[in-house]
Design an enzyme around this catalytic site. Structure first.
Site, PDB file in Angstrom:
ATOM      1  N   ASP A 261      -0.250   4.936   1.083  1.00  0.00           N
ATOM      2  CA  ASP A 261      -0.661   5.820   2.040  1.00  0.00           C
ATOM      3  C   ASP A 261      -0.407   5.287   3.577  1.00  0.00           C
ATOM      4  O   ASP A 261      -1.081   4.211   3.809  1.00  0.00           O
ATOM      5  CB  ASP A 261      -2.229   6.421   1.970  1.00  0.00           C
ATOM      6  CG  ASP A 261      -2.300   7.231   0.714  1.00  0.00           C
ATOM      7  OD1 ASP A 261      -1.291   7.475  -0.104  1.00  0.00           O
ATOM      8  OD2 ASP A 261      -3.353   8.000   0.668  1.00  0.00           O
TER       9      ASP A 261
ATOM     10  N   ASP B  37       0.912  -1.217   0.053  1.00  0.00           N
ATOM     11  CA  ASP B  37       0.163   0.150  -0.199  1.00  0.00           C
ATOM     12  C   ASP B  37       0.979   1.171  -0.056  1.00  0.00           C
ATOM     13  O   ASP B  37       2.048   1.242   0.302  1.00  0.00           O
ATOM     14  CB  ASP B  37      -0.805  -0.167   1.180  1.00  0.00           C
ATOM     15  CG  ASP B  37      -1.875   1.262   1.328  1.00  0.00           C
ATOM     16  OD1 ASP B  37      -2.485   1.642   0.364  1.00  0.00           O
ATOM     17  OD2 ASP B  37      -1.676   1.845   2.553  1.00  0.00           O
TER      18      ASP B  37
END
Length: 413
Positions: free
Chosen positions: A201, A199
């Site tokens: 963020d 991922d």
């Protein structure tokens, strides 16, 4: 050479075969190991096992050998003992020789690697982890340090208990102690994992990209509230995405460059990616954020794959909409599978890293799913969790030591 001339292979000592455990300890210096084996060579013994550890300049060298052969073996053993002790004393080392029979006992069924991360790692927490391993019926066969920086990381090799119950027991203990414990099954697959997808963020970077955009639009508080609800799994991600992006309507496209400049990589991110690439891994990112940022990260970090949502821009302004297929929880898992297929890597050899509820499908689909400083619901569902703020600690879960990391970086330079 005919079949009859081929010498038979030396048999592994049975329980009834006499063996000697030779232990040497003292101040380390070059030539100790070679010197010991030169000494033992005169007695025609076979080497059964070897273990050597050097800690703060002190060596512990253990060698398991067969007892000297032939008639008068008792006298030969006495000569061996005297010779080894004399050699050790000449180097100001200590020697201990223990008689016994056979090889080491077989390791129990069910083998796992238990990685413990502490910042710092206390004696109390180490004792508690060791006790819990024993309490599950496991046996600690070996312990060694993987790293001393940026965290202390040690690995226990455990046998005698299946991986899943061991993981469950240690997860409870780790939460109470405030340390990170990862339990993975032993086997070649651990070091064979060749695709890492993460991922973006709050994982690869410290920020939530949409909040950086929102700061320029003057709606940061409203966006942050919706983001937090989505990451906790309280809101449907796609609905929350559209609601947040709508608040960005009218922002000038020039803000993209400002946001790119504001993005802060997570500590250890560059080291993680650089090391993985040097070791032959492929690395990718999937994000519920935006290609306006992930494309830049892909270029800057040399990533192999990147996929995210795309903010629509018309006449130099953000329209408050996204275009194309939304990258949500299911989309991230789908992209992991696509990246794996393109990389020619089976899913069992993939690693996924994430922190939010929309990463769960991806974490569960991967061969190893790592919850990185994640929300409770994610920590409970992932294969393992890391709760220290250094992304490169994921390397230790793959059995990669800090020394190997530093050697890789030196080679690259």
């Amino acid at each position: 050479m005919s079949a009859s001339q081929i010498p038979p292979a030396t048999a592994v000592p049975g329980d009834d075969v006499p063996t000697l455990l030779v232990k040497i300890f003292g101040k380390d210096r070059p030539g100790i190991t070679a010197g010991l084996f030169d000494t033992l060579a005169a007695f025609d013994v076979d080497v059964v096992d070897i273990e050597q550890v050097v800690t703060r300049g002190r060596i512990v060298l253990c060698v398991l050998v067969t007892a000297p052969p032939g008639r008068g073996s008792g006298a030969a053993e006495g000569d061996l003992r005297a010779t080894v002790h004399s050699w050790a004393e000449s180097l100001r080392l200590q020697a201990e020789i223990i008689s016994g029979r056979g090889d080491n006992r077989p390791r129990g069924v069910g083998r796992s690697h238990v990685t413990v991360l502490g910042h710092p790692l206390t004696a109390e927490s180490t004792a508690a982890i060791a006790a819990r391993i024993t309490g599950t019926g496991g046996n600690i066969d070996r312990i060694f340090r993987l790293a001393k920086y940026p965290v202390t990381a040690v690995e226990f090799e455990v046998s005698g208990v299946a991986t899943e119950p061991l993981r469950t027991a240690l997860a409870t203990e780790a939460a109470a102690l405030g340390v990170d414990v990862a339990v993975v099954a032993s086997g070649l697959q651990r070091r064979a994992q060749r695709l890492v997808v993460m991922d973006v963020d709050s994982t690869l970077i410290q920020d939530e990209v949409i909040e950086l955009f929102a700061a320029h639009a003057g709606c940061e508080a409203e966006v942050a509230k919706v983001t937090a609800q989505a990451m906790r799994g309280e809101l449907d991600f796609e609905q929350s995405l559209h609601a947040r992006v709508a608040l960005l309507k009218g922002i000038d496209e020039s803000v993209v460059e400002k946001v790119r400049a504001e993005v802060r990589l997570t500590p250890g991110a560059r080291t993680l990616i650089r090391t993985l690439k040097l070791l032959g891994f492929q690395v990718g990112v999937v994000s519920g954020g935006f290609t306006q940022v992930t494309d830049d990260l892909k270029e800057r970090l040399g990533l192999d794959f990147a996929s995210a949502n795309t903010l629509e821009v018309v006449d130099g302004k953000l329209t408050g909409r996204v275009v194309g297929e939304v990258v949500d929880r299911e989309g991230k898992a789908r992209l992991l599978r696509r990246f794996a297929a393109e990389a020619g890597v089976p899913l069992s050899q993939t690693v996924a890293i994430g922190d939010g509820a929309n990463d769960l499908d991806m974490l569960n689909a991967a061969g190893l799913g790592v919850a990185f400083n994640a929300k409770p619901v994610v920590r409970e569902a992932a294969h393992t969790a890391v709760n220290v703020p250094f992304l490169d600690t994921v390397l230790y879960l793959l059995g990669i030591t800090r020394d190997e990391v530093e050697a890789a970086e030196t080679h690259a330079d």
